[in-house]
Design a protein around this motif. Structure first.
Motif, PDB file in Angstrom:
ATOM      1  N   GLY A   1       0.654  -1.298  -0.042  1.00 15.28           N
ATOM      2  CA  GLY A   1      -0.076  -0.082  -0.133  1.00 15.28           C
ATOM      3  C   GLY A   1       0.802   1.212   0.000  1.00 15.28           C
ATOM      4  O   GLY A   1       0.165   2.515  -0.199  1.00 15.28           O
ATOM      5  N   GLY A   2       2.217   1.303  -0.052  1.00 15.13           N
ATOM      6  CA  GLY A   2       2.968   2.479   0.133  1.00 15.13           C
ATOM      7  C   GLY A   2       3.021   3.075  -1.260  1.00 15.13           C
ATOM      8  O   GLY A   2       2.442   2.491  -2.132  1.00 15.13           O
ATOM      9  N   GLY A   3       3.487   4.233  -1.277  1.00 14.68           N
ATOM     10  CA  GLY A   3       3.647   4.804  -2.578  1.00 14.68           C
ATOM     11  C   GLY A   3       3.754   6.403  -2.472  1.00 14.68           C
ATOM     12  O   GLY A   3       4.223   6.870  -1.303  1.00 14.68           O
TER      13      GLY A   3
ATOM     14  N   ARG B   1      -3.716   4.152   2.444  1.00 11.32           N
ATOM     15  CA  ARG B   1      -3.912   2.965   3.475  1.00 11.32           C
ATOM     16  C   ARG B   1      -2.820   1.823   3.369  1.00 11.32           C
ATOM     17  O   ARG B   1      -2.750   1.285   2.318  1.00 11.32           O
ATOM     18  N   LEU B   2      -2.033   1.577   4.474  1.00 11.55           N
ATOM     19  CA  LEU B   2      -1.072   0.493   4.406  1.00 11.55           C
ATOM     20  C   LEU B   2      -1.754  -0.773   4.753  1.00 11.55           C
ATOM     21  O   LEU B   2      -2.724  -0.593   5.853  1.00 11.55           O
ATOM     22  N   SER B   3      -1.364  -1.935   4.492  1.00 10.79           N
ATOM     23  CA  SER B   3      -1.824  -3.260   4.735  1.00 10.79           C
ATOM     24  C   SER B   3      -0.863  -4.190   5.215  1.00 10.79           C
ATOM     25  O   SER B   3       0.130  -3.928   4.579  1.00 10.79           O
TER      26      SER B   3
ATOM     27  N   THR C   1       7.361  10.990   5.290  1.00 10.67           N
ATOM     28  CA  THR C   1       8.122  10.219   4.375  1.00 10.67           C
ATOM     29  C   THR C   1       9.073   9.218   5.040  1.00 10.67           C
ATOM     30  O   THR C   1       9.760   9.727   5.897  1.00 10.67           O
ATOM     31  N   ALA C   2       8.881   8.032   4.883  1.00 11.87           N
ATOM     32  CA  ALA C   2       9.600   6.996   5.529  1.00 11.87           C
ATOM     33  C   ALA C   2       9.391   5.532   5.145  1.00 11.87           C
ATOM     34  O   ALA C   2       8.437   5.337   4.294  1.00 11.87           O
ATOM     35  N   VAL C   3      10.211   4.628   5.374  1.00  9.28           N
ATOM     36  CA  VAL C   3       9.680   3.262   5.186  1.00  9.28           C
ATOM     37  C   VAL C   3       8.959   2.806   6.293  1.00  9.28           C
ATOM     38  O   VAL C   3       9.297   2.901   7.616  1.00  9.28           O
ATOM     39  N   TYR C   4       8.003   2.403   6.190  1.00 14.06           N
ATOM     40  CA  TYR C   4       6.968   1.950   7.007  1.00 14.06           C
ATOM     41  C   TYR C   4       6.985   0.355   7.303  1.00 14.06           C
ATOM     42  O   TYR C   4       6.937  -0.426   6.482  1.00 14.06           O
ATOM     43  N   TYR C   5       7.129   0.016   8.499  1.00 10.18           N
ATOM     44  CA  TYR C   5       7.294  -1.483   8.963  1.00 10.18           C
ATOM     45  C   TYR C   5       6.139  -2.016   9.770  1.00 10.18           C
ATOM     46  O   TYR C   5       5.751  -1.168  10.773  1.00 10.18           O
TER      47      TYR C   5
ATOM     48  N   VAL D   1       6.721   5.027   1.784  1.00  6.29           N
ATOM     49  CA  VAL D   1       5.805   6.045   1.659  1.00  6.29           C
ATOM     50  C   VAL D   1       6.526   7.300   1.326  1.00  6.29           C
ATOM     51  O   VAL D   1       7.346   7.771   2.117  1.00  6.29           O
ATOM     52  N   THR D   2       6.378   8.167   0.412  1.00  7.76           N
ATOM     53  CA  THR D   2       6.728   9.292   0.398  1.00  7.76           C
ATOM     54  C   THR D   2       5.833  10.486  -0.060  1.00  7.76           C
ATOM     55  O   THR D   2       5.035  10.204  -0.848  1.00  7.76           O
TER      56      THR D   2
END
Length: 115
Positions: free
Chosen positions: A8-10, A19-21, A90-94, A111-112
């Motif tokens: 769901g990132g982008g 929305r991240l899943s 903006t980051a990498v989501y874990y 996510v940017t």
């Protein structure tokens, strides 16, 4: 052992939503505390939101009122609805799963937030 896969990132403009899943492989998913963390370049990984097996929720101060965490135990899924996104999001989501001394991380999704 539980495997986690985020999606769901982008790229999104400031003020937008994503929305991240996170899909989990464990059959005892409902017993885990699930969380979202993020790491921006040059910064430490930080808490975004967690949700316990009982449904208790905590958010990081920087996302309160903008992000919503939820889980669907029937589908082994946890979600992060992000609104009013800012460039500093903006980051990498874990995705994270935790139970007692056990913890597992997903591979992360970027996510940017940029115009």
């Amino acid at each position: 052992q539980v495997q986690l896969v985020e999606s769901g990132g982008g790229l999104v403009q400031p003020g937008g939503s994503l929305r991240l899943s996170c899909a989990a492989s464990s059959t005892i998913f409902g017993s885990y505390t699930m969380g979202w963390y993020r790491q921006a370049p040059g910064k430490q990984r930080e808490l975004v939101a967690i949700i316990t097996s009982g449904g208790d929720i905590n958010y990081g101060d920087s996302v309160k009122g903008r992000f919503t965490i939820s889980r669907d135990n029937a589908k082994n899924m946890v979600y992060l609805q992000m609104t009013t996104l800012k460039p500093e999001d903006t980051a990498v989501y874990y995705c994270n799963a935790r139970q007692l001394l056990y913890t597992s991380w997903g591979q992360g999704t970027q996510v940017t937030v940029s115009s």
